[in-house]
Enzyme design. Structure first.
Site, PDB file in Angstrom:
ATOM      1  N   CYS A 189      -8.345   2.375   4.531  1.00 15.16           N
ATOM      2  CA  CYS A 189      -7.962   1.236   3.688  1.00 15.16           C
ATOM      3  C   CYS A 189      -9.164   0.524   3.100  1.00 15.16           C
ATOM      4  O   CYS A 189      -9.021  -0.318   2.219  1.00 15.16           O
ATOM      5  CB  CYS A 189      -7.110   0.255   4.481  1.00 15.16           C
ATOM      6  SG  CYS A 189      -5.714   1.076   5.247  1.00 15.16           S
ATOM      7  N   HIS A 238       0.377  -2.777  -0.493  1.00 15.66           N
ATOM      8  CA  HIS A 238      -0.925  -2.257  -0.063  1.00 15.66           C
ATOM      9  C   HIS A 238      -0.994  -0.750  -0.235  1.00 15.66           C
ATOM     10  O   HIS A 238      -0.774   0.001   0.696  1.00 15.66           O
ATOM     11  CB  HIS A 238      -1.128  -2.661   1.407  1.00 15.66           C
ATOM     12  CG  HIS A 238      -2.329  -2.026   2.062  1.00 15.66           C
ATOM     13  ND1 HIS A 238      -3.529  -1.870   1.422  1.00 15.66           N
ATOM     14  CD2 HIS A 238      -2.499  -1.529   3.313  1.00 15.66           C
ATOM     15  CE1 HIS A 238      -4.384  -1.288   2.260  1.00 15.66           C
ATOM     16  NE2 HIS A 238      -3.779  -1.061   3.396  1.00 15.66           N
ATOM     17  N   CYS A 271      -9.634  -4.557   6.741  1.00 21.30           N
ATOM     18  CA  CYS A 271      -9.582  -3.715   7.934  1.00 21.30           C
ATOM     19  C   CYS A 271      -9.111  -2.318   7.534  1.00 21.30           C
ATOM     20  O   CYS A 271      -8.519  -2.143   6.477  1.00 21.30           O
ATOM     21  CB  CYS A 271      -8.625  -4.309   8.961  1.00 21.30           C
ATOM     22  SG  CYS A 271      -6.956  -4.532   8.330  1.00 21.30           S
TER      23      CYS A 271
END
Lengths: 449, 447, 299
Positions: free
Chosen positions: A107, A400, A435
């Site tokens: 990510c 996301h 993160c």
């Protein structure tokens, strides 16, 4: 063969020995993020990345321009996408002579592409760069089973009919079932949500606090759209003009009705719902960065300096630290190196993988015990003013698409800092924290221009 | 948006059948391509004034085959009648009949252009009658032309002679394929302002243009034509149209600016973008427009207001910002999109017609202010143009609009509107200000 | 105690033949043709020059989510020695019947890194025949030598359920402790094929692992996972931190009926700032029954 007259000026004018110079964010473009199996169901990573690049080209008039380097990546990647970014550039309005590399850091991919190119600019290796990321949870690669794969590879090596028959004979019916990708950590078998559920419980983060953060994300994102903040950051795609996950009309009541989806084994302590966790999302983002000289020579805006970044990783495998807590370690290292404290920042962009992730970080930085024992600090890093946190919404509302999140944040924060600087005449700072799977995290500092 | 009837009646067997049945047989219009000859054949120049002689010299300098008298077998590319000195209706007979005797010699795609002066209340009645009479004669002969030929007129203010830059630019425009769908129209050259380009194929070289509503249809065509003619284009459209806007911007090498032009700060954002990214702004095309058709009896406030807001109020507000801004030494040359609906009216379009007629009033009233700061402002009124929007009109209505109303017997293309705009925003058209030019194929509606 | 008789086997015996022989021993015992011994045979079986194939190690580690290195994983060494263990357990004079024997646990000392290319000598013997509240248990010891030194020492404890050997005291049933699952650190999803797959790489074709049907014949409701499969996966999970020499032990509780989702907690402990040991526990994610527990310790 004689050297082309087109050989980059960067290598002669400003290269080795020039020392460190500034890298600036010029602007960004992304497509609206779609929920998985929604508007972009049939769009591939390459399609979406190309669309995001074309929008960036159009916004800044980069048609047929040779960019110093383009770096982008995807987390979920087909084997045919081995050269994903290059293929996207070839299909875009950029010059086909633009070099490219793919990058993958889960990510944190998007943020790391920005930082990698920024470093090249700072070193004088390139003048301009486009960083980006894309992910499709809808068009995800599905692998054949290990059994079928072994047979196919053996079949490929087999030369005689006998060998081929022997290979095929090894095939079992169960081998025909494909393996869909999951978000489970390979070493633990726990999904990201299950990991975060454990961390959330360990930090005693309440359901209400998570729902409130989710609500703020939706309200902030909706308000940003309404005031036209994204007019020069987002280009519609496939009929979508806003992030599909955005629920402008959500409320604590609505969020409160959702049942827990992660950490159900925790019983009463299960607090993570579909409302305070990010959904699987499709989308792509890009950021145009450059040297100050490049921006000036092309009459391009300079929104923010890319100051510095830091990566960290934690030992989550046996539960020593939470899977998504690496930024908690990266931030103090980055602050120390730059002689900064939380008070020196005007905005905080903490990627909302889950509401719990953000709240665990805030709690950790406020915890004397954590800061002393884990970070080796004399006193806590301190509290983050919630009015400075994710002021234009974050992943809970926008969604996301793994590798696209970094670019979304960098472009929006740079614009936000620039707007504030223009209005107030100061040079504010913003802190980015992302993160990533595998217990990793990348954090960065931007400073307004 | 293709017109398949047009293709059908111009090809092979079906062409003959259409001819026998007496069906309208619209011609394939002569449209502009860079580098093509200005006219398809020799030019017959009619007139005896001093201006005529001077003009002959100019035309020869352009490399045209200029004839002062028509030979019996000559095929002509254009007929130009210079009538700038008529002072009595009796003066019209000789030149008009001379034009008439050569009309049959006009090649397909040929042109008839009159050059005269506008009638004014200050004129002696006989002179005003003669001048006004030319307009009726020209509009009528335009109806008689076939084969995609057109007739248009240039009106020279009394202070302007026939070699004024804008007079020459207008003449070139009418002679060329750029004016393919402009027919039966007059354009007034009001001042000797303007500067002819170094290269007539790139009249906008080095200039920066803003086109609103550039994502599709006429706006996209305008962006492409301005780019072809040398301008760098800032393509503006609402954020929701961003995907198409990207395509147009990248095709034209321009920049995409996603913007709601009805917003308070839209004008300033456009100026800032042009200033920071290009350091200049030469051209603004107010193209963005919407329709919300309803019979007035059924009209609601939202439909009325949204049309006025987008089509008219936004332009007024942006023009104010342009005129007030000190960012650039001069104000740009502006063209606003009007419509023949704003001239003739159209059932179910009270709101739209109000906005478009309003545009015509606006440009006329703004002309002086723009001229004062080195700019111009004009309007273009398209007739029936083949776009996504007109494709939604019911078939029977659409066929009447296409075939029966315009003397060119077909709808125009977005390109035709764009060509006219490119002419009006060029430096050479600096002497044309406050005008509304129709691009309608000489539609019967209106005037 | 006198030294055991050393029996050198020419090569690793075939496990399938040993199972067949065990079946026939069982049949003959049942028919009374064979009298069961009441004492452990005083012998040790040795196979020398055992060569490990790298391909075999690779297959084993890929199945068990481990990293393939040139050194042998600890549980893999157990599977290399297993045929020798079986040759002891299937001796006609062995006092306990092989089939239906329950694997209670293992203790292993892995003394140094063993390169896959090293020829190994494997010696196995049985000792400690002892009473158990549910039957009789026995330890099977294995020494693995390379270049003349012990590199791997293991003890496996098996229980012959419901079989009581005369002369041994029956141990009392220990008090049952309630198991409260801790926070998991990992989760394994085991499909119905997990038993067959491990059988293929370990050679342990005990029917209770192979299929629901074959397990039912032996009185189980479904097939169960190999204890050594569970051990191999958990030791692989710790291997990144543990370096030879180390010791590990595992104690099996409720069997893992396949398919299953096993929750796992591994807890590392440090001493003097370095990794010292790890405790682990596995349990049914939904059943909350403990399947196994154990530890890995630095030596």
């Amino acid at each position: 063969m004689a050297a082309s007259p087109d050989v980059s000026a960067a290598s002669t004018d400003s290269a080795a020995g020039a020392g460190i110079r500034k890298a600036v964010v010029i602007g960004g473009n992304r497509i609206p993020f779609a929920r998985a199996n929604g508007a972009y169901t049939n769009a591939s990573n390459q399609d979406m990345l190309t669309a995001a690049l074309d929008g960036l080209v159009a916004r800044f008039g980069l048609q047929d321009e040779r960019i110093g380097e383009v770096a982008a990546g995807a987390v979920l990647k087909h084997s045919r996408d081995f050269n994903l970014t290059r293929e996207a550039v070839l299909g875009s309005a950029l010059s086909p002579e633009t070099p490219v590399y793919d990058l993958q850091q889960a990510c944190a991919t998007g943020l790391e592409t920005v930082m990698g190119l920024a470093n090249k600019i700072k070193l004088g290796q390139i003048e301009s760069g486009i960083a980006g990321g894309v992910d499709s949870a809808s068009d995800a690669p599905i692998a054949v089973s290990e059994g079928l794969r072994a047979v196919l590879l053996e079949l490929n090596r087999a030369k005689t009919l006998q060998q081929k028959l022997t290979a095929v004979a090894k095939l079992r019916p169960k081998d025909l079932a494909p393996n869909a990708p999951g978000t489970a950590e390979p070493r633990t078998g726990l999904s990201m949500g299950e990991h975060q559920a454990l961390t959330t419980a360990a930090w005693n983060i309440s359901r209400e606090a998570q729902d409130e953060l989710a609500l703020a994300s939706h309200k902030n994102l909706a308000a940003a759209y309404d005031r036209g903040f994204f007019d020069d950051l987002v280009t519609p795609y496939h009929g979508l003009t806003r992030d599909a996950n955005l629920r402008a009309d959500t409320s604590l009541e609505k969020l409160g009705k959702l049942g827990p989806v992660f950490g159900k084994s925790l019983g009463d302590k299960a607090t993570m719902t579909a409302g305070n966790s990010t959904p699987l999302t499709d989308g792509a983002s890009t950021v145009l960065i450059g040297s100050e000289d490049y921006a000036r020579a092309h009459d391009l805006p300079m929104l923010a300096d890319i100051v510095d970044s830091e990566a960290a990783a934690v030992d989550f495998v046996h539960g020593k630290e939470g899977l998504l807590m690496a930024p908690a370690y990266a931030v103090p290292r980055l602050l120390a190196r730059n002689n900064l404290t939380f008070d020196d920042f005007d905005y905080f962009e903490i990627h909302e993988a889950f509401a719990g992730t953000v709240l665990c970080h805030l709690a950790a930085w406020e915890s004397e015990e954590f800061c002393r024992n884990k970070l080796g600090l004399d006193k806590p890093l301190g509290a983050i003013d919630r009015s400075k946190l994710n002021v234009n919404g974050s992943s809970l509302a926008a969604g996301h698409p793994f590798a696209a999140t970094g670019g979304r944040i960098v472009a929006a924060l740079a614009k936000l800092l620039h707007e504030k600087a223009a209005a107030e005449g100061n040079r504010g700072r913003g802190l980015i924290s992302v993160c990533a799977a595998g217990g990793q995290g990348v954090v960065a500092i931007l400073e307004a221009r | 948006m293709t017109d398949s009837y047009l293709t059908l009646v111009n090809s092979g067997l079906s062409k003959n059948i259409a001819k026998k049945l007496g069906l309208p047989r619209p011609a394939i219009l002569r449209r502009y391509h860079p580098g093509q000859p200005l006219v398809p054949g020799p030019v017959l120049l009619i007139g005896s004034s001093a201006g005529t002689e001077a003009l002959a010299t100019e035309l020869l300098a352009w490399g045209l085959d200029v004839r002062r008298h028509a030979g019996p077998k000559d095929k002509l590319g254009a007929i130009i009648a210079v009538l700038d000195e008529v002072s009595d209706p009796e003066d019209l007979a000789e030149p008009m009949l001379a034009v008439g005797s050569s009309l049959r010699s006009l090649l397909p795609g040929g042109r008839v252009v009159t050059i005269s002066r506008p009638a004014s209340t200050a004129d002696a009645p006989a002179r005003a009658a003669a001048r006004q009479g030319i307009e009726g004669a020209l509009r009528s002969l335009a109806h008689e032309l076939r084969g995609g030929a057109t007739g248009n007129g240039i009106l020279l203010d009394d202070a302007v002679d026939a070699q004024a830059p804008s007079a020459l630019a207008a003449l070139r425009f009418f002679l060329s394929g750029r004016s393919a769908y402009v027919d039966g129209q007059f354009v007034l050259v009001g001042s000797p302002q303007g500067e002819l380009p170094a290269d007539f194929d790139r009249p906008l070289a080095g200039q920066v243009a803003v086109v609103t509503g550039a994502a599709r249809g006429i706006g996209a065509a305008i962006a492409k034509v301005l780019h072809r003619d040398g301008a760098r284009v800032i393509c503006v459209d609402v954020p929701a149209a961003g995907e198409q806007l990207v395509k147009v911007s990248n095709e034209t090498g321009g920049t995409a600016l996603q913007l709601d032009i009805t917003g308070e700060t839209a004008g300033q954002k456009i100026l800032d973008h042009a200033h920071s990214r290009y350091g200049r702004l030469d051209i603004v095309v107010h193209n963005a427009g919407i329709t919300r058709d309803k019979l007035l009896a059924n009209m609601d406030e939202a439909k009325w207001n949204s049309v006025i807001s987008v089509n008219l109020a936004s332009q007024l507000r942006i023009n104010e910002v342009l005129l007030a801004s000190e960012l650039f030494p001069q104000v740009p040359q502006v063209v606003s999109l009007a419509s023949t609906s704003g001239i003739a009216g159209n059932r179910g379009q009270t709101n739209y017609a109000a906005s478009k007629a309003g545009v015509i009033g606006m440009v006329a009233a703004s002309a002086a202010a723009f001229a004062e700061r080195g700019g111009t402002i004009n309007a273009v009124a398209p007739g029936f143009i083949e776009t996504e929007m007109t494709a939604k009109i019911p078939m029977a209505t659409r066929e009447i609009a296409r075939r029966m109303l315009p003397s060119l017997q077909q709808g125009g293309l977005p390109l035709d509107v764009a060509e006219t705009i490119s002419f009006l925003v060029s430096d050479a058209a600096g002497g044309i200000n406050g005008q509304t030019l129709r691009v309608c194929g000489q539609s019967l509606v209106g005037a | 105690m006198s030294t055991r008789e050393a029996i050198a086997l020419p090569e690793l015996p075939s496990l399938s033949k040993l199972y067949v022989s065990a079946l026939s021993t069982a049949a003959r015992t049942k028919l009374g043709a064979l009298e069961r011994s009441h004492a452990l045979p005083h012998v040790q079986h040795t196979v020398t020059d055992v060569q490990v194939s790298l391909e075999h190690v690779t297959t084993f580690q890929h199945l068990l989510h481990g990293t393939v290195r040139d050194s042998l994983p600890s549980v893999f060494v157990h599977s290399v020695a297993f045929p020798v263990v079986m040759s002891v357990l299937t001796r006609p004079d062995f006092p306990l019947p092989l089939l239906g024997m329950v694997h209670l646990g293992n203790r292993v000392r892995h003394l140094r890194s063993i390169d896959f290319s090293e020829p190994l000598a494997v010696t196995a013997w049985a000792e400690n025949l002892a009473g158990h509240h549910a039957g009789t248990c026995v330890d099977v010891r294995v020494d693995v030598q390379a270049a003349g030194e012990n590199v791997w020492e293991g003890t496996s404890t098996y229980l012959a359920k419901g079989l009581y050997v005369p002369g041994l005291d029956k141990a009392s049933r220990p008090e049952r402790q309630d198991f409260v699952p801790p926070q998991p650190t990992a989760k394994w999803r085991l499909g119905p094929e997990a038993g067959r797959e491990y059988a293929a790489v370990s050679g342990d074709f005990n029917p209770i692992h192979l299929s629901a049907l074959s397990a039912k014949i032996l009185g189980l409701k479904r097939s169960i996972a190999h204890g050594m499969y569970l051990a191999a996966r958990v030791i692989n999970s710790v291997e990144a931190v543990a370096a030879e020499p180390f010791a590990w032990d595992i104690e099996f509780a409720a069997p893992v009926f396949l398919p299953a989702t096993v929750a796992l907690r591994i807890e590392d402990h440090e001493a003097d700032g370095r990794w010292d040991s790890a405790d682990f526990t596995g349990w049914g994610e939904r059943s909350h029954r403990k399947h196994f527990s154990g530890s890995v310790r630095a030596l």
